[in-house]
Each structure stands twice: as C-alpha cells, then as structure tokens.
Design a protein around this motif. Structure first.
Motif, short mmCIF file in Angstrom:
data_model
loop_
_atom_site.label_atom_id
_atom_site.label_comp_id
_atom_site.label_asym_id
_atom_site.label_seq_id
_atom_site.Cartn_x
_atom_site.Cartn_y
_atom_site.Cartn_z
N VAL A 1 31.84 12.92 39.09
CA VAL A 1 32.41 13.04 40.45
C VAL A 1 33.77 12.37 40.55
CG1 VAL A 1 30.20 13.34 41.64
CG2 VAL A 1 31.04 11.02 41.18
N TRP A 2 34.50 12.33 39.44
CA TRP A 2 35.83 11.71 39.46
C TRP A 2 36.70 12.32 40.55
CZ3 TRP A 2 37.94 7.61 36.98
CH2 TRP A 2 39.33 7.49 37.00
N HIS A 3 36.61 13.62 40.74
CA HIS A 3 37.46 14.31 41.71
C HIS A 3 37.17 13.88 43.14
CE1 HIS A 3 33.71 16.53 41.51
NE2 HIS A 3 34.01 17.20 42.60
N LEU A 4 36.05 13.22 43.37
CA LEU A 4 35.68 12.79 44.72
C LEU A 4 35.92 11.30 44.95
CD1 LEU A 4 32.31 14.74 45.15
CD2 LEU A 4 34.56 15.34 46.06
N LEU A 5 36.31 10.58 43.91
CA LEU A 5 36.47 9.14 44.04
C LEU A 5 37.84 8.79 44.63
CD1 LEU A 5 34.99 7.95 40.62
CD2 LEU A 5 33.83 8.17 42.83
N GLY A 6 37.88 7.70 45.37
CA GLY A 6 39.14 7.22 45.92
C GLY A 6 39.98 6.52 44.87
N ALA A 7 41.23 6.22 45.24
CA ALA A 7 42.17 5.61 44.29
C ALA A 7 41.66 4.25 43.81
CB ALA A 7 43.54 5.47 44.95
N ASP A 8 41.09 3.47 44.70
CA ASP A 8 40.61 2.14 44.29
C ASP A 8 39.47 2.24 43.30
OD1 ASP A 8 42.49 1.00 45.92
OD2 ASP A 8 41.10 0.58 47.57
N ALA A 9 38.55 3.16 43.56
CA ALA A 9 37.41 3.33 42.65
C ALA A 9 37.89 3.81 41.28
CB ALA A 9 36.41 4.32 43.24
N ARG A 10 38.86 4.70 41.26
CA ARG A 10 39.39 5.20 39.99
C ARG A 10 40.07 4.07 39.21
NH1 ARG A 10 42.09 11.19 41.01
NH2 ARG A 10 40.19 12.24 41.74
N SER A 11 40.87 3.31 39.90
CA SER A 11 41.57 2.20 39.23
C SER A 11 40.58 1.21 38.64
CB SER A 11 42.51 1.50 40.22
OG SER A 11 43.52 2.38 40.67
N ALA A 12 39.53 0.93 39.39
CA ALA A 12 38.54 -0.02 38.90
C ALA A 12 37.84 0.50 37.65
CB ALA A 12 37.51 -0.30 40.00
N LEU A 13 37.54 1.79 37.62
CA LEU A 13 36.88 2.36 36.45
C LEU A 13 37.81 2.39 35.23
CD1 LEU A 13 35.01 5.31 38.20
CD2 LEU A 13 33.96 3.27 37.20
N LEU A 14 39.08 2.64 35.46
CA LEU A 14 40.03 2.66 34.35
C LEU A 14 40.25 1.27 33.76
CD1 LEU A 14 42.64 5.16 35.83
CD2 LEU A 14 41.29 5.52 33.76
N ALA A 15 39.96 0.23 34.55
CA ALA A 15 40.12 -1.14 34.07
C ALA A 15 38.77 -1.83 33.90
CB ALA A 15 40.98 -1.93 35.07
N ASP A 16 37.71 -1.06 33.81
CA ASP A 16 36.36 -1.60 33.76
C ASP A 16 36.16 -2.53 32.56
OD1 ASP A 16 33.58 -0.64 35.25
OD2 ASP A 16 33.24 -1.46 33.24
N ALA A 17 35.31 -3.54 32.74
CA ALA A 17 35.03 -4.46 31.64
C ALA A 17 34.26 -3.81 30.50
CB ALA A 17 34.23 -5.66 32.18
N ASP A 18 33.57 -2.72 30.79
CA ASP A 18 32.79 -2.01 29.77
C ASP A 18 33.68 -0.95 29.11
OD1 ASP A 18 29.70 -1.34 28.96
OD2 ASP A 18 30.92 0.48 29.04
N SER A 19 33.77 -0.99 27.79
CA SER A 19 34.67 -0.08 27.08
C SER A 19 34.25 1.37 27.23
CB SER A 19 34.74 -0.46 25.60
OG SER A 19 33.46 -0.37 24.99
N ASP A 20 32.95 1.63 27.27
CA ASP A 20 32.48 3.02 27.42
C ASP A 20 32.86 3.57 28.79
OD1 ASP A 20 31.42 3.15 24.90
OD2 ASP A 20 29.41 2.56 25.51
#
Length: 460
Positions: free
Chosen positions: A151-170
């Motif tokens: 559901v990447w296309h439905l996520l907001g900018a903040d949620a996307r940024s957080a996932l791109l910088a997530d502590a988990d490499s996967d």
C-alpha cells in the motif's frame, strides 16, 4: 468416489435442498465435500454444519470457499485455534475477487498468538488496503515491510520517509524498491545490497540508473537481458548490446521504447509462438496513454503487441486490429485482458485454440450466446455442438436432440440444461455416461435427488 458420480454432481447443483447436501456432507468424502464447499448457495443448515464439523479439514474447506459469506468464514475464529490459519489464508480463486472479512476478524487475526497466522493475514490478497495502511507504523518489521510492499501508494509522506529510514534493513529495502524507479541513489544502494539476491533482477530492470552505475553493470555483464529492458539505460549503452551473442539480450534491446520500427527490424531478434514473455513494464506504465498503446499495437514487434494486448485501456481501433493478429498469444492476451474483446475472437479462440486457457473463455462476459444454436447445432465438432446449448433461444426439442448426440460430452451438457424435458432428464439420470450432467440439472426434482443418493449408497 468413482461409483458416486451422481453424488459429486449433486454437491454442485444450485437447487439441491439442505437434506440432500447434508447427506453428502456426512459422507466425509474429501472430493465431494470440496465440491460442496463451493456450492453457489452455501448458507443455512449446510454452512452451519460445516462451521461446527468435528473434522478440521471440513472446516478448513469452508475457510477456503469463495462462495461462503465473509461473516461465515470469520465465525471460524470462534472455534478451535487451529482454524485461524485457514481463515487468515482465505480463498484464492483464479481471477475471482474475494470479498474481505469483517474488520473485527482482521483485528483478531493481526493480534493472534501465532506469528504465522499474523503473517499470513498481512500477505493474503483479500486483506483490504485500509487494514494494511496503519501497519506502516507497526512494531513488527514484518508488518511494516508488508505495508511498504502493498500500500505504498496510499501512504503519506511522513510514513514513507520513516520506512525509507527504518532501523530494519529488510524494511528499508522493501521501501527502496518502491521508489527506485525515480531515485538513482536508492537504485545504486539496492544493486550493492542485493548482490546475489533474486530481487536484483527487478532492480536492474526497473530502477533509475545513473550513468556510472549503468556503465558498470554493462561492463560487468550483470543480468544483461533484464538490464537491456530498463528504459533509463542510456541509449548508447543499449545500442552496444544490439548484436550481443545472447539472443535474450538482443531481444530485450529490440523491445526498448526509444527505438523506431526500422531500428527494431535491424536487430536479430526472434520470438517463437510458444515463448512465454512477461509484459513490458514501460508499456504497462503507459496503459492510460492511447498514443503509446497505439504505437505498440501497430508495431511489427511481437513483444510490443503482446504487451499492448494486455492493457484494458487499449483503444477500440487497436482492439479490432489485434483481434486479427497473426500471433496466437496476442489474440489470447487480448481475449483475457480487454473488457471489449470481440465476441467472435472469444468464440474462435475457444473452438480452435490449443492452449489450456481457451477453455475458460466461455466465462468471459463478452462470450457470445445469441444465435449459437442455428450456427452450431449440426457442427461436426462436438465442442461446437455443445455451444448451441448456450443459446437462450435453443428450444427444448433441440436440447433433447442434443441429449442423444453420439458424443458423451454433448449429451452431458444437454443433461445439465434446464430446458431438457423431464422424461428425458430422468433417462439420462439413469445412464452412467450422463448421470454427472443430469444430477447437476437444477430442475431435477428433490425426490429424484434423494433416490439417486440411495442408489449410490449414500447413507441417510
């Protein structure tokens, strides 16, 4: 089960009463119960009996049924804990949309004590988007990974940024895969971190390539057949691969978007009729662009035409053009994927195609019905004679005539037809060659259904 063809057919008869279906359920025959689990009207006593059945495999068939109401499937969560896994996985019918479970069922599944139940829930195709979106911030990295993937296309900018910088490499990798087509740095990072990973092929084919990375990948011959498909591979580098010794690389180069028809023709590419090729991504991404689709549909390149045929938005003039294409796969993809595929195309493929997929074309909304009886009732091909029964104007006299056809397939099809006169239906019910058709006929009297079960030794 071989001696119970009638019982098996009754399990799918939409008019079979509950007492008949309950007798079938009590057999504990896996084939018959599986057929019963997809009954068109799986409700009332029969559904309740499956819901509380002592055999786990029966309850699991109910969980996998796409005809059972979502509310009914959700009630399996009130039973043994082992049923939750089947509820989480749910039905997976071919090309049929499955209605999602009620929201309260997903709450229970996502909070289940067994991890594999939780993970199957977020991976199930029928799990709706509104359940997955909040998982982008979930404590479990598996949930965050699933949200970024689905559901990447439905996520907001903040949620996307957080996932791109997530502590988990996967999680970071999963998020990066969603933006690599517009981000050179992410693509370069993925090439580095996914070396040896099966997902590297997706990266080199779809990621946005910087010049230095593109040159390195070509020099190191990294998955060249997929790299050559990447629209962001500089045209000069792609041209240098046009005469590569590997035919798959040459074919990929010949299908690039920037080439003219003359440039494609100058490359030594080949596609055999039986070659299975994925749709070209750049064509699919242009599925709402009529001019690009028209250019692909009129191309001499088979791969471009196949890719265009798979796009539901293909302009109508191109639909008519590709309906007569010399390539069988082009015509089949058009028949399967376009909502306005010509009725005569569907009919021709069904009658003359050799691919197993053509048998399913009769379920397409545009498959013809009117006028089939006069066209095919006397055809030499038994499959064509069977089509005559699809005609709403076929008379009971014609149905009865076809029920005496020399080919058993035609007789069985006629036996299922509600227009068949009752005396002839009962004759076919007593014939081992046609009992499976007659038992599925919705006008068969319930008393005859019960008598058939008696004859086949089904207990009361």
């Amino acid at each position: 089960m071989a001696e119970r063809y009638g019982a098996y057919a009754l399990a799918g008869n939409p008019a079979a009463p509950a007492d008949v279906l309950l007798r079938l359920l009590a057999l504990n025959d896996r084939s018959i119960t599986h057929r019963l689990s997809y009954h068109p009207a799986l409700t009332g006593e029969v559904a309740e009996a499956m819901l509380i059945h002592p055999e786990r495999w029966v309850r699991h068939l109910l969980a996998e049924s796409f005809t059972a109401a979502p509310e009914l499937r959700a009630r399996l969560l009130d039973g043994p804990a082992s049923d939750a896994m089947s509820v989480a996985m749910g039905p997976h019918p071919y090309r049929i949309r499955v209605e999602p479970l009620p929201d309260h069922a997903y709450e229970r599944l996502l909070d289940h004590e067994r991890g594999n139940v939780r993970y199957e829930t977020v991976g199930a195709p029928s799990t709706p988007d509104h359940i997955l979106v909040p998982l982008a911030g979930h404590a479990d990295p598996y949930f965050r990974r699933a949200a970024s993937r689905r559901v990447w296309h439905l996520l907001g900018a903040d949620a996307r940024s957080a996932l791109l910088a997530d502590a988990d490499s996967d999680v970071r990798t999963s998020a990066s895969l969603q933006v690599m087509d517009v981000d050179e740095e992410r693509t370069e990072e993925l090439v580095r971190t996914l070396a040896g990973d099966w997902r590297l092929g997706e990266v080199v084919e779809r990621g946005r390539l910087g010049r230095a990375l593109a040159e390195r990948l070509v020099a190191e011959e990294v998955l060249l057949a997929r790299l050559a498909l990447n629209p962001t591979l500089p045209a000069g580098l792609a041209a240098g691969l046009a005469d590569h010794e590997n035919p798959a690389v040459r074919l990929a180069v010949s299908a690039r978007p920037e080439l003219s028809e003359d440039e494609r023709a100058a490359i030594d590419w080949r596609i055999d009729p039986e070659d299975r090729l994925p749709g070209l991504w750049w064509v699919w991404n242009a599925r709402h662009d009529p001019e690009t689709l028209r250019r692909c549909a009129t191309s001499a390149h088979t791969w471009l035409r196949r890719s265009a045929a798979s796009c539901p938005g293909l302009p109508q003039d191109c639909v008519e053009l590709l309906a007569g294409d010399a390539d069988f796969a082009v015509r089949l993809l058009l028949a399967e994927g376009h909502p306005q595929a010509p009725a005569e195309l569907l009919l021709d493929l069904y009658l003359h195609g050799t691919h197993r997929a053509v048998a399913m074309l009769t379920s397409r909304p545009g498959f013809p019905e009117a006028g089939l009886a006069p066209r095919f009732a006397d055809a030499t091909d038994p499959r064509a004679r069977t089509l005559a029964l699809r005609d709403p104007a076929a008379t009971p006299e014609l149905v009865e005539r076809l029920s005496r056809d020399p080919d058993a397939r035609v007789r069985r099809a006629a036996a299922r037809d509600p227009r068949l006169p009752a005396p002839r239906l009962l004759e076919l019910l007593a014939d081992p060659d046609t009992v499976s058709g007659a038992a599925a006929n919705p006008v068969l009297p319930p008393a005859e259904m019960a008598a058939l079960l008696d004859r086949e030794g089904v207990p009361h």
